[in-house]
Design a protein around this motif. Sequence first.
Motif, short mmCIF file in Angstrom:
data_model
loop_
_atom_site.label_atom_id
_atom_site.label_comp_id
_atom_site.label_asym_id
_atom_site.label_seq_id
_atom_site.Cartn_x
_atom_site.Cartn_y
_atom_site.Cartn_z
N GLY A 125 -12.67 9.05 18.70
CA GLY A 125 -11.58 10.08 18.38
C GLY A 125 -10.11 9.52 18.04
N LEU A 126 -10.26 7.96 17.28
CA LEU A 126 -9.11 7.35 16.94
C LEU A 126 -8.83 7.61 15.63
N THR A 127 -7.59 7.43 15.19
CA THR A 127 -7.31 7.38 13.86
C THR A 127 -6.70 5.81 13.30
N PHE A 128 -7.49 5.45 12.36
CA PHE A 128 -6.95 3.84 11.90
C PHE A 128 -6.48 4.17 10.32
N VAL A 129 -5.41 3.93 9.89
CA VAL A 129 -5.05 4.14 8.56
C VAL A 129 -4.77 2.57 8.17
N SER A 130 -5.41 1.75 7.12
CA SER A 130 -5.13 0.68 6.82
C SER A 130 -4.78 0.60 5.49
N GLU A 131 -3.89 -0.58 5.18
CA GLU A 131 -3.11 -1.00 3.89
C GLU A 131 -2.49 0.34 3.41
N ALA A 132 -1.45 0.67 4.14
CA ALA A 132 -0.56 1.96 3.86
C ALA A 132 0.81 1.45 3.26
N GLY A 133 0.74 0.20 3.07
CA GLY A 133 2.01 -0.41 2.02
C GLY A 133 1.78 -0.18 0.73
N LEU A 134 2.60 -1.20 0.17
CA LEU A 134 2.54 -1.02 -1.53
C LEU A 134 1.22 -1.06 -2.26
N GLY A 135 0.53 -2.04 -1.71
CA GLY A 135 -0.76 -2.37 -2.28
C GLY A 135 -1.87 -2.35 -1.18
N PRO A 136 -2.87 -1.48 -1.41
CA PRO A 136 -2.86 -0.34 -2.41
C PRO A 136 -2.44 1.17 -1.94
N GLY A 137 -2.08 1.22 -0.63
CA GLY A 137 -1.98 2.60 0.02
C GLY A 137 -1.01 3.28 -0.69
N VAL A 138 0.31 3.11 -1.25
CA VAL A 138 1.03 4.05 -1.53
C VAL A 138 0.68 4.56 -3.02
N PRO A 139 0.21 3.57 -3.73
CA PRO A 139 0.10 4.09 -5.09
C PRO A 139 -1.44 4.78 -5.26
N SER A 140 -2.17 4.72 -4.13
CA SER A 140 -3.35 5.44 -4.22
C SER A 140 -2.91 6.82 -3.66
N LEU A 141 -2.33 7.16 -3.06
CA LEU A 141 -1.70 8.34 -2.50
C LEU A 141 -1.08 9.06 -3.66
N LEU A 142 -0.27 8.36 -4.23
CA LEU A 142 0.44 8.94 -5.43
C LEU A 142 -0.25 9.43 -6.54
N VAL A 143 -1.50 8.57 -6.62
CA VAL A 143 -2.72 8.85 -7.73
C VAL A 143 -3.25 10.28 -7.23
N ARG A 144 -3.49 10.28 -5.87
CA ARG A 144 -4.27 11.64 -5.27
C ARG A 144 -3.61 12.80 -5.49
N TYR A 145 -2.13 12.59 -5.17
CA TYR A 145 -1.21 13.54 -5.34
C TYR A 145 -0.91 14.21 -6.75
N ALA A 146 -1.06 13.10 -8.01
CA ALA A 146 -0.87 13.30 -9.18
C ALA A 146 -2.21 14.04 -9.56
N HIS A 147 -3.38 13.56 -8.88
CA HIS A 147 -4.43 14.67 -9.34
C HIS A 147 -4.62 16.06 -9.03
N GLU A 148 -4.05 16.09 -7.73
CA GLU A 148 -4.14 17.75 -7.13
C GLU A 148 -2.95 18.29 -7.86
N GLN A 149 -2.00 17.66 -8.59
CA GLN A 149 -0.79 18.49 -9.07
C GLN A 149 -1.10 18.87 -10.76
#
Length: 203
Positions: A125-149
């Motif tokens: 029941g744990l949550t592990f978020v890996s590589e949430a910094g500039l590469g590749p985390g933030v860009p991948s989130l921005l791409v996902r957000y752009a796709h949703e919009q």
Amino acid sequence: MRILVMGGYGEVGYRTSKLLLSRTDAELVIAGRSGERARSAAAELAQTTRNSRVRGDSVDAFDREDVLSAFESVGLVVICVPLAGLGDSLARAAFEAGVDYIDINANRRKQAYLESITDDIERKGLTFVSEAGLGPGVPSLLVRYAHEQLGTLETVNIGAIFRDSKISRGSAMDMLVELGARHRVLEDGIWRTASLTDSNTIV
């Protein structure tokens, strides 16, 4: 909840700590090898944010027992230290301590370890978020957000310019190690191993 920010007095760690204080009600522990610097950063944050929920502590990322002891006293660890030389040790400690985990840096050994225990992480029941910094985390989130919009995306070009005169030696090493890793490029429908001379113009 209590959150431990490893490397909390570094550039990214300090900003992350400030954000956590403003966006959560959690108690915050700023940690690093230098207890003096950690306590100084915590005092500065407490004063500038007018918040007493922050304190500094000494935790040596290379000392397994020190890390485990610190992790077992919190509910979430945020790793803002370079992973060069550490590999998967902090992720392993977080899993053993049974705490949620976020890191900001890429590291192949760490990533391979996390992928190998995915089922165990979910089972606990744990949550592990890996590589949430500039590469590749933030860009991948921005791409996902752009796709949703925007709807369907066919191609996304991502580029970055690094110009930081204060970057630590460890952070620079993390970047160089990742750049030196064997990456693959999809070209004309065929995957091939990338070379350091491969480039892409972003307009």
